[in-house]
Write a protein that holds these residues in place. Structure first.
Motif, mmCIF file in Angstrom:
data_model
loop_
_atom_site.group_PDB
_atom_site.id
_atom_site.type_symbol
_atom_site.label_atom_id
_atom_site.label_comp_id
_atom_site.label_asym_id
_atom_site.label_seq_id
_atom_site.Cartn_x
_atom_site.Cartn_y
_atom_site.Cartn_z
ATOM 1 N N ARG A 216 28.068 -15.507 77.665
ATOM 2 C CA ARG A 216 27.635 -15.874 76.312
ATOM 3 C C ARG A 216 27.797 -17.375 76.075
ATOM 4 O O ARG A 216 26.863 -18.046 75.612
ATOM 5 C CB ARG A 216 28.447 -15.093 75.275
ATOM 6 C CG ARG A 216 28.088 -15.444 73.824
ATOM 7 C CD ARG A 216 28.950 -14.692 72.834
ATOM 8 N NE ARG A 216 30.361 -15.092 72.940
ATOM 9 C CZ ARG A 216 31.315 -14.633 72.137
ATOM 10 N NH1 ARG A 216 31.024 -13.743 71.196
ATOM 11 N NH2 ARG A 216 32.566 -15.035 72.281
ATOM 12 N N GLY A 217 28.983 -17.906 76.404
ATOM 13 C CA GLY A 217 29.235 -19.324 76.174
ATOM 14 C C GLY A 217 28.338 -20.226 77.000
ATOM 15 O O GLY A 217 27.978 -21.326 76.579
ATOM 16 N N GLU A 218 27.971 -19.775 78.221
ATOM 17 C CA GLU A 218 27.093 -20.571 79.074
ATOM 18 C C GLU A 218 25.684 -20.640 78.498
ATOM 19 O O GLU A 218 25.040 -21.689 78.545
ATOM 20 C CB GLU A 218 27.058 -19.976 80.476
ATOM 21 C CG GLU A 218 28.397 -20.076 81.213
ATOM 22 C CD GLU A 218 28.416 -19.314 82.521
ATOM 23 O OE1 GLU A 218 29.313 -19.585 83.345
ATOM 24 O OE2 GLU A 218 27.547 -18.440 82.719
ATOM 25 N N ALA A 219 25.192 -19.524 77.956
ATOM 26 C CA ALA A 219 23.850 -19.517 77.366
ATOM 27 C C ALA A 219 23.809 -20.387 76.115
ATOM 28 O O ALA A 219 22.879 -21.188 75.929
ATOM 29 C CB ALA A 219 23.434 -18.079 77.027
ATOM 30 N N LEU A 220 24.818 -20.254 75.256
ATOM 31 C CA LEU A 220 24.832 -21.029 74.014
ATOM 32 C C LEU A 220 25.121 -22.500 74.268
ATOM 33 O O LEU A 220 24.805 -23.354 73.434
ATOM 34 C CB LEU A 220 25.880 -20.459 73.049
ATOM 35 C CG LEU A 220 25.666 -19.003 72.605
ATOM 36 C CD1 LEU A 220 26.702 -18.610 71.560
ATOM 37 C CD2 LEU A 220 24.260 -18.794 72.059
ATOM 38 N N GLY A 221 25.725 -22.819 75.423
ATOM 39 C CA GLY A 221 26.043 -24.210 75.744
ATOM 40 C C GLY A 221 24.920 -24.955 76.442
ATOM 41 O O GLY A 221 25.115 -26.096 76.879
ATOM 42 N N LEU A 222 23.735 -24.367 76.543
ATOM 43 C CA LEU A 222 22.610 -25.021 77.218
ATOM 44 C C LEU A 222 21.948 -26.069 76.319
ATOM 45 O O LEU A 222 21.719 -25.845 75.133
ATOM 46 C CB LEU A 222 21.555 -23.992 77.618
ATOM 47 C CG LEU A 222 21.891 -23.049 78.782
ATOM 48 C CD1 LEU A 222 20.829 -21.957 78.889
ATOM 49 C CD2 LEU A 222 21.999 -23.820 80.099
#
Length: 377
Positions: A216-222
Motif C-alpha cells: 500500500r505504502g509503495e503504491a501511494l508513494g509513487l
C-alpha cells in the motif's frame, strides 16, 4: 619509563618515587568514555602479574563496575540511536512494544520494577519473572523478548554489562504466519472490473497493488517520475506509511524493496489514460507530483483511504472482505500458481531473499508439488 605492551594488555610505567603502576581498559561508560583499572607494585614484574590477573577476570566478565544507569534510561538511549537506523514506522513499533514491557518509558511514574533496575543488576531470573507477569499474546511476547534482548545486547557490545540476561530466556512464539485470504482468479477479475468502473484515482492505486504486487505504502508513494509509460515499468523508491495517525514518507523496507516492476498491458493503458487527465501542470511539475495526491497536493492521499474504498467495493460485489495487503498476496499467489520461479516472485515483490517468499507461500507450493507425480507403471 613506559614499556609498550601488546594491544589490550594495558600499560606499565614507573613513577618518579620508584613505584610501578599498571593500567588496563576494562570497558566503557554508557557515554563512551573508557573505564580504567589501575594497579600498583614495588617491581615491574609484580605489576605485570597483577595486570595479567585482571585480564583473566575481565575476559570472564567479572570486572564490570556498578553503573547507575537504569534499564529505562538505556532503553531511551537505544531508541534514540535506532531513530537514525530504521524507518519511522519501525521505530514506532519498537517503542510501542518496549513500552508494554517497560511502562515507565511512557509514564515515568508508572509501576515498572524492571525499568527501574540498574542495567548491570538484571539477572535472567528477573527477566523471566517479569515476562511471566505480562499478559500478552504470543506474537507480542516474542516482540517484547526480541527487543529486550536487542537493547541488552547493545549494552554488552559497549561493555557496560558482561552478559545478556535475556539470552537464556525462551518464550512461546505465535503459530506460523500465513497470508490472509487471497482472491481467486474469478474474484480478482470481478474486482478489477469494479475498479475500472470507479471514478476515484484510488481505484487505480488498488489495481497497482493487485497487478504489480505493490505494498500500500509503495503504491501511494509513487511520483509520476517513477512511472515509465513508454517502457511499461514503474520504480519503487519510497513508501507512504501511517505513523502516529498521519502519513510519513520513508524508504522501502529493505534494499531489495528498491526495484523495477513491469506493468501489465491493461494496467498500463489505465495509467496512460490517467496521465492524460492530469491538466494544468508543466511536464516538469507533473513528473514531480504524486500519482495519488491528497487534499494537500504536496502530500499523497491519507494511507487509510485505499482500505475504505476496498471495503465498499467488496461489499458491493458480495465478495468476502480481504485486507488491502491481501491484494499483494493475491499477486504473489497467482504468479506462483502460473509457474513463475520463486526467485522471480521474490524479486518482483521486493523480498530480501527467496526464503521469505517460500515461508509466506509454503502452503501454496506444497499444494502445487502434490500435483507432480511420476507414474512409470
Amino acid at each position: 619509563m613506559t614499556r609498550k605492551r601488546p594491544p589490550g594488555e594495558g600499560s606499565i610505567y614507573q613513577r618518579k618515587d620508584g613505584l610501578w603502576v599498571g593500567a588496563i581498559t576494562i570497558g566503557y561508560t554508557p557515554r563512551g568514555n573508557p573505564r580504567r583499572k589501575v594497579v600498583y607494585g614495588r617491581t615491574r614484574q609484580e605489576v605485570a602479574r597483577k595486570l595479567a590477573e585482571l585480564q583473566v577476570l575481565h575476559h570472564k566478565g567479572l570486572l564490570s563496575e556498578p553503573s547507575q544507569i537504569t534499564v529505562r534510561e538505556w532503553a531511551e538511549d537505544w531508541l534514540r540511536r535506532k531513530a537514525s537506523e530504521v524507518r519511522p514506522r519501525t521505530l514506532e513499533s519498537y517503542r510501542y512494544h518496549l513500552t508494554r514491557a517497560l511502562p515507565s518509558l511512557k509514564d515515568p511514574q508508572a509501576h515498572d520494577p524492571l525499568g527501574r533496575m540498574r542495567l548491570q543488576a538484571v539477572q535472567p531470573l528477573h527477566v523471566r519473572r517479569h515476562l511471566d507477569g505480562l499478559k500478552l499474546t504470543p506474537h507480542a511476547m516474542k516482540n517484547v523478548r526480541w527487543l529486550l534482548h536487542s537493547l541488552f545486547e547493545d549494552a554488552l557490545r559497549m561493555e557496560v554489562i558482561h552478559r545478556n540476561p535475556v539470552a537464556p530466556i525462551r518464550v512461546k512464539g505465535p503459530p506460523r504466519k500465513t497470508p490472509g485470504r487471497t482472491l481467486q482468479p474469478e474474484e480478482a477479475r470481478a474486482l478489477l472490473a469494479a475498479l475500472d468502473a470507479h471514478p476515484s484515482p484510488l481505484a487505480l492505486a488498488l489495481r497497482l497493488m493487485l497487478t504489480c504486487g505493490l505494498r500500500r505504502g509503495e503504491a501511494l508513494g509513487l511520483r509520476w517520475e517513477d512511472v515509465d509509460l513508454e517502457e511499461g515499468v514503474l520504480r519503487v523508491r519510497r513508501a507512504w506509511a501511517k505513523v502516529g495517525g498521519r502519513g510519513v514518507i520513508s524508504e522501502p523496507k529493505t534494499s531489495s524493496g528498491y526495484r523495477t516492476v513491469p506493468i501489465p498491458p491493461t494496467t498500463l493503458e489505465r495509467l496512460r489514460a490517467y496521465r492524460e487527465s492530469v491538466q494544468g501542470l508543466s511536464e516538469e511539475e507533473v513528473r514531480a507530483s504524486w500519482l495519488f495526491p491528497g487534499r494537500d497536493p504536496s502530500q499523497p492521499v491519507h494511507p487509510d483511504a485505499p482500505d475504505h474504498l476496498l471495503r465498499r467495493l467488496l461489499s458491493r460485489l458480495g465478495l468476502p472482505q480481504v485486507r488491502v495487503h491481501d491484494l499483494r498476496h493475491t499477486y504473489g499467489s497467482l504468479l506462483l500458481a502460473n509457474g513463475a520461479p520463486v526467485e522471480l516472485v521474490a524479486e518482483r515483490m521486493g523480498h530480501a531473499n527467496p526464503n521469505i517468499t517460500l515461508g509466506i507461500y509454503r502452503h501454496l507450493l506444497e499444494e502445487e508439488r502434490r500435483g507432480w507425480v511420476l507414474d512409470i507403471g
